[in-house]
Scaffold this motif. Structure first.
Motif, mmCIF file in Angstrom:
data_model
loop_
_atom_site.group_PDB
_atom_site.id
_atom_site.type_symbol
_atom_site.label_atom_id
_atom_site.label_comp_id
_atom_site.label_asym_id
_atom_site.label_seq_id
_atom_site.Cartn_x
_atom_site.Cartn_y
_atom_site.Cartn_z
ATOM 1 N N LEU A 59 2.010 24.097 53.101
ATOM 2 C CA LEU A 59 2.689 22.943 53.746
ATOM 3 C C LEU A 59 2.546 21.493 52.888
ATOM 4 O O LEU A 59 3.411 20.739 53.112
ATOM 5 N N GLU A 60 1.525 21.472 51.706
ATOM 6 C CA GLU A 60 1.290 20.369 50.991
ATOM 7 C C GLU A 60 2.477 20.376 50.089
ATOM 8 O O GLU A 60 2.434 19.362 49.570
ATOM 9 N N GLN A 61 3.082 21.281 49.866
ATOM 10 C CA GLN A 61 4.557 21.028 49.007
ATOM 11 C C GLN A 61 5.301 20.166 49.524
ATOM 12 O O GLN A 61 6.237 19.738 48.757
ATOM 13 N N TYR A 62 5.674 20.245 50.834
ATOM 14 C CA TYR A 62 6.798 19.462 51.595
ATOM 15 C C TYR A 62 6.416 17.955 51.573
ATOM 16 O O TYR A 62 5.009 17.595 51.651
ATOM 17 N N PRO A 63 7.302 17.048 51.695
ATOM 18 C CA PRO A 63 7.111 15.501 51.904
ATOM 19 C C PRO A 63 6.514 15.207 53.012
ATOM 20 O O PRO A 63 6.612 15.834 54.180
ATOM 21 N N ASN A 64 5.695 14.084 52.934
ATOM 22 C CA ASN A 64 5.030 13.403 53.906
ATOM 23 C C ASN A 64 5.648 12.475 54.477
ATOM 24 O O ASN A 64 5.941 11.739 53.617
ATOM 25 N N GLY A 100 6.872 7.318 53.409
ATOM 26 C CA GLY A 100 7.075 8.734 53.090
ATOM 27 C C GLY A 100 6.595 8.705 51.490
ATOM 28 O O GLY A 100 6.313 7.865 50.771
ATOM 29 N N SER A 101 6.038 10.183 51.317
ATOM 30 C CA SER A 101 5.529 10.515 50.049
ATOM 31 C C SER A 101 6.028 12.217 49.598
ATOM 32 O O SER A 101 6.044 12.631 50.430
ATOM 33 N N VAL A 102 6.156 12.227 48.470
ATOM 34 C CA VAL A 102 6.624 13.408 47.818
ATOM 35 C C VAL A 102 6.063 13.662 46.556
ATOM 36 O O VAL A 102 5.937 12.695 45.702
ATOM 37 N N THR A 103 5.572 15.130 46.292
ATOM 38 C CA THR A 103 4.833 15.040 45.229
ATOM 39 C C THR A 103 5.862 15.640 43.999
ATOM 40 O O THR A 103 6.521 16.689 44.233
#
Length: 243
Positions: A59-64, A100-103
């Motif tokens: 789930l950490e792959q998806y944007p927050n 929002g944040s995205v890796t």
């Protein structure tokens, strides 16, 4: 002879008591052990934790995205945010925040973490399966040991009864004068040896039952008896097919 009769009565009494106790077959023993063993429960919890860790890393792959708001009231002398002038009127304000944040790229750290957690989860499941197989094997071995010990006790009981019958017949012939006293003495010595073997076999059977109870985490004083599988249902390979 009186002691021998007492031993035989004890054997028959134990047999009747066993029939009145709760009967356990191998399937029930294994299922109970797997369902109530503490080590299996602990290993299963560790496997579920590993599965949750794997899901979390995926789930950490998806944007927050996070949203928050704050509302308040200002009274007294304050600056009106609309006119930037001092005012004494009561003001109600509200603020809204959207973050929002995205890796985009982290040198494959997330992907490698997911792979590591996946292997950990598979290893945990394998540990649970191995532990269950080991417990099932230990219970089956203890069950067979109880059966062997009980059968040995039955054989010893038959030997005592046969020696007792021979002694009774020999004693009558000795009293009649057809046999010397030595024959009766030899049979009495044999009866003592057979009685000792019987007591040892009974003690071994009780010890085997206690070991099986320990594997099941059962109370040592709880009523307990194992069932003997019917011989006609035991699969036996044909000797010709083994050649």
């Amino acid at each position: 002879m009186k002691h021998s009769v007492l031993i035989i009565c004890m054997v028959l009494g134990l047999g009747g008591l066993a029939n009145a106790q709760d009967q356990w077959d191998l399937k029930r023993l294994v299922e109970y052990a797997l369902a109530n063993n503490i080590s299996v429960k602990q290993a299963d919890i560790q496997a579920r934790i590993a599965n949750l860790t794997l899901k979390q890393s995926r789930l950490e792959q998806y944007p927050n995205i996070s949203f928050s708001n704050s509302t308040g009231i200002n009274s007294g002398r304050n600056i009106d945010p609309t006119s930037n002038q001092f005012t004494t009127q009561r003001l109600v304000f509200s603020q809204f925040n959207l973050n929002g944040s995205v890796t985009l790229f982290n040198w494959f750290s997330t992907r490698n973490t997911i792979a590591a957690n996946k292997f950990s989860e598979e290893a945990s499941r394998a540990d649970v399966d191995k532990l269950k197989n080991d417990i099932a094997l230990n219970v089956a071995s203890a069950y067979l040991l109880v059966l062997v010990s009980a059968e040995q006790a039955n054989i010893s009981s038959v030997a005592v009864q046969q020696t007792l019958q021979n002694l009774d017949i020999t004693r009558k012939r000795v009293d009649a004068g057809s046999l010397p006293e030595l024959n009766a003495a030899e049979l009495e010595a044999q009866l003592a040896r057979d009685s000792s073997t019987l007591i040892t076999a009974q003690a071994t059977t009780q010890q085997s039952v206690l070991q099986l109870k320990a594997l099941l985490n059962l109370d040592a004083a709880a009523p307990f008896d194992v069932t003997t599988p019917p011989l006609d249902r035991i699969p036996v390979e044909n000797l010709a097919s083994l050649a």
